[in-house]
Enzyme design. Structure first.
Site, short mmCIF file in Angstrom:
data_model
loop_
_atom_site.label_atom_id
_atom_site.label_comp_id
_atom_site.label_asym_id
_atom_site.label_seq_id
_atom_site.Cartn_x
_atom_site.Cartn_y
_atom_site.Cartn_z
CG HIS A 36 -1.67 -1.33 1.62
ND1 HIS A 36 -2.94 -1.37 1.28
CD2 HIS A 36 -1.41 -2.56 2.32
CE1 HIS A 36 -3.38 -2.44 1.89
NE2 HIS A 36 -2.33 -3.17 2.35
CE1 TYR A 37 -2.10 6.22 -2.26
CE2 TYR A 37 -0.42 5.82 -4.08
CZ TYR A 37 -1.68 6.37 -3.42
OH TYR A 37 -2.64 6.92 -4.34
CB THR A 38 0.69 6.17 4.07
OG1 THR A 38 1.49 7.40 3.48
CG2 THR A 38 1.33 5.20 4.60
CD GLU A 101 -0.90 1.48 4.40
OE1 GLU A 101 -0.48 2.32 3.54
OE2 GLU A 101 -2.15 1.16 4.69
CG HIS A 148 -5.14 -1.50 -1.15
ND1 HIS A 148 -5.45 -0.49 -0.47
CD2 HIS A 148 -5.78 -2.62 -1.01
CE1 HIS A 148 -6.59 -0.64 0.34
NE2 HIS A 148 -6.75 -1.87 -0.15
CG ASP A 158 -3.00 1.78 -2.21
OD1 ASP A 158 -4.17 1.57 -2.51
OD2 ASP A 158 -2.69 1.53 -0.83
#
Length: 220
Positions: A36-38, A101, A148, A158
């Site tokens: 994921h990215y945040t 993340e 994701h 993401d």
């Protein structure tokens, strides 16, 4: 050896033997890794979300832009990172997966040119070290290391168009999608057959699946 910095989140459940509403029975050994990215401004904002018991979201690990790796949830616990999701026959991946993340501005905090920011080298190197660690520990196959956007293509984009998937591919840390790139130009019916065989969600329309698949090739 991974140098984890403890940053515990209260947002987890026991993994082995659990049975959550709307989810399959949990696996004692995780079979998937989700990247994921945040979509946050900084690490403080990220922790403010992932450590808040009212938010009910978390991940096993957060990797900051400088490469530091923070452990929020133990590997043997279920973190709440995937949400409604599907990959290769398994629906709702939380009880079956590990989530990581990457601290990143996402679409909310673009770079100075107004575009999705690139990922720092130190961060990607730490990610690859972590993936090697998890692969060795749990024997997760490369085709089960996904974004994701792969597992929730109708909701998420993401880790995004600047994520360097090819760096993972050469380390055998992700499936090589290059041999299948012609899916993007195929007629929808043929493309759909291949996307579903690859692992994408049969409940999602073909155009959305193609868009998610295309994110594997857009790194600049």
């Amino acid at each position: 050896m991974i140098n984890f910095i403890d940053a515990p989140s209260p947002n987890w459940r026991a993994r082995a033997g659990e049975h959550n509403k709307g989810e399959d029975s949990a696996d004692a050994t995780p079979r998937f890794i989700v990247i994921h990215y945040t979509d946050t401004k900084n690490l403080a904002e990220t922790f403010g979300i992932l450590q808040d018991p009212q938010k009910k979201v978390s991940s096993h690990v957060v990797i900051d832009s400088d490469g530091k790796i923070y452990r929020l949830v133990a590997d043997d616990k279920t973190a709440w990172h995937a949400g409604l999701s599907y990959w290769r026959g398994t629906r709702n991946l939380n009880p079956h997966s590990l989530g990581v993340e990457l601290q990143h501005g996402g679409v909310r905090y673009p770079d100075k040119n107004g575009k999705l920011a690139d990922y720092p080298i130190a961060q990607i190197e730490s990610l690859m070290a972590l993936l090697h660690h998890w692969r060795g520990k749990f024997s997760v196959p490369p085709e089960n290391i996904v974004g994701h956007s792969d597992i929730a293509p109708d909701r998420k984009i993401d880790p995004g168009a600047t994520f360097p998937w090819q760096r993972l591919v050469v380390e055998n840390l992700a499936q090589d999608m290059a041999p299948h790139r012609n899916i993007l130009t195929m007629a929808d019916d043929k493309a759909r057959d291949q996307l579903l065989a690859m692992g994408y969600d049969p409940m999602v329309d073909t155009a959305t699946l193609k868009k998610a698949f295309g994110l594997r090739f857009t790194n600049r």
